[in-house]
Design a protein around this motif. Structure first.
Motif, PDB file in Angstrom:
ATOM      1  N   ASP A  42       0.821  -1.209   0.000  1.00  0.00           N
ATOM      2  CA  ASP A  42       0.000   0.000   0.000  1.00  0.00           C
ATOM      3  C   ASP A  42       0.859   1.266   0.000  1.00  0.00           C
ATOM      4  N   THR A  43       1.905   1.286   0.821  1.00  0.00           N
ATOM      5  CA  THR A  43       2.743   2.483   0.879  1.00  0.00           C
ATOM      6  C   THR A  43       3.555   2.661  -0.397  1.00  0.00           C
ATOM      7  N   VAL A  44       4.027   1.574  -0.955  1.00  0.00           N
ATOM      8  CA  VAL A  44       4.753   1.658  -2.231  1.00  0.00           C
ATOM      9  C   VAL A  44       3.803   2.138  -3.330  1.00  0.00           C
ATOM     10  N   ALA A  45       2.594   1.632  -3.355  1.00  0.00           N
ATOM     11  CA  ALA A  45       1.610   2.076  -4.354  1.00  0.00           C
ATOM     12  C   ALA A  45       1.298   3.558  -4.208  1.00  0.00           C
ATOM     13  N   ALA A  46       1.197   4.042  -2.979  1.00  0.00           N
ATOM     14  CA  ALA A  46       0.931   5.468  -2.756  1.00  0.00           C
ATOM     15  C   ALA A  46       2.086   6.316  -3.280  1.00  0.00           C
ATOM     16  N   TYR A  47       3.308   5.924  -3.008  1.00  0.00           N
ATOM     17  CA  TYR A  47       4.474   6.661  -3.489  1.00  0.00           C
ATOM     18  C   TYR A  47       4.537   6.637  -5.017  1.00  0.00           C
ATOM     19  N   ARG A  48       4.304   5.485  -5.593  1.00  0.00           N
ATOM     20  CA  ARG A  48       4.327   5.386  -7.064  1.00  0.00           C
ATOM     21  C   ARG A  48       3.214   6.210  -7.697  1.00  0.00           C
ATOM     22  N   ALA A  49       2.079   6.344  -7.016  1.00  0.00           N
ATOM     23  CA  ALA A  49       0.997   7.190  -7.526  1.00  0.00           C
ATOM     24  C   ALA A  49       1.435   8.652  -7.542  1.00  0.00           C
ATOM     25  N   LEU A  50       2.173   9.076  -6.530  1.00  0.00           N
ATOM     26  CA  LEU A  50       2.710  10.437  -6.543  1.00  0.00           C
ATOM     27  C   LEU A  50       3.642  10.638  -7.725  1.00  0.00           C
ATOM     28  N   LEU A  51       4.515   9.674  -7.953  1.00  0.00           N
ATOM     29  CA  LEU A  51       5.443   9.776  -9.079  1.00  0.00           C
ATOM     30  C   LEU A  51       4.697   9.782 -10.405  1.00  0.00           C
ATOM     31  N   ALA A  52       3.632   9.001 -10.511  1.00  0.00           N
ATOM     32  CA  ALA A  52       2.824   8.969 -11.738  1.00  0.00           C
ATOM     33  C   ALA A  52       2.139  10.308 -11.984  1.00  0.00           C
ATOM     34  N   ASP A  53       1.882  11.056 -10.899  1.00  0.00           N
ATOM     35  CA  ASP A  53       1.309  12.403 -11.015  1.00  0.00           C
ATOM     36  C   ASP A  53       2.393  13.449 -11.238  1.00  0.00           C
ATOM     37  N   GLU A  54       3.596  12.980 -11.534  1.00  0.00           N
ATOM     38  CA  GLU A  54       4.748  13.831 -11.850  1.00  0.00           C
ATOM     39  C   GLU A  54       5.211  14.684 -10.677  1.00  0.00           C
ATOM     40  N   VAL A  55       5.033  14.177  -9.462  1.00  0.00           N
ATOM     41  CA  VAL A  55       5.592  14.829  -8.284  1.00  0.00           C
ATOM     42  C   VAL A  55       7.088  14.524  -8.274  1.00  0.00           C
ATOM     43  N   ASP A  56       7.891  15.546  -8.064  1.00  0.00           N
ATOM     44  CA  ASP A  56       9.343  15.379  -8.028  1.00  0.00           C
ATOM     45  C   ASP A  56       9.712  14.524  -6.808  1.00  0.00           C
ATOM     46  N   PRO A  57      10.353  13.382  -7.017  1.00  0.00           N
ATOM     47  CA  PRO A  57      10.681  12.511  -5.885  1.00  0.00           C
ATOM     48  C   PRO A  57      11.587  13.186  -4.853  1.00  0.00           C
ATOM     49  N   ARG A  58      12.352  14.191  -5.269  1.00  0.00           N
ATOM     50  CA  ARG A  58      13.209  14.911  -4.323  1.00  0.00           C
ATOM     51  C   ARG A  58      12.402  15.781  -3.370  1.00  0.00           C
TER      52      ARG A  58
END
Length: 79
Positions: A42-58
């Motif tokens: 669940d937490t990995v999916a949430a993080y990947r969803a942020l990245l898919a929304d083009e949120v800068d991982p930094r």
């Protein structure tokens, strides 16, 4: 077994107030109804969803206490 974004609300609100950043609390699945590794998925999916929304991982800090703290470390290691 217990806990939710609501029970961590004071921690989350405190971090938002002190940093001025937005916060997302993951309502991850809990044992025993959802055994390992459901919470990590669940937490990995949430993080990947942020990245898919083009949120800068930094720009994504991780925080948590108790089991949530362990999930932050595990999520960082998986992504």
């Amino acid at each position: 077994m217990i806990g939710s974004p609501e029970t961590a609300l004071s921690l989350t609100a405190n971090l938002v107030i002190r940093t001025g950043m937005r916060a997302i609390s993951v309502d991850y699945r809990l044992a025993p109804e959802h055994p390992f590794p459901a919470a990590i998925e669940d937490t990995v999916a949430a993080y990947r969803a942020l990245l898919a929304d083009e949120v800068d991982p930094r720009s994504v800090p991780f925080a948590g206490d108790s089991a949530g703290g362990g999930l932050t470390v595990t999520t960082c290691g998986r992504c």
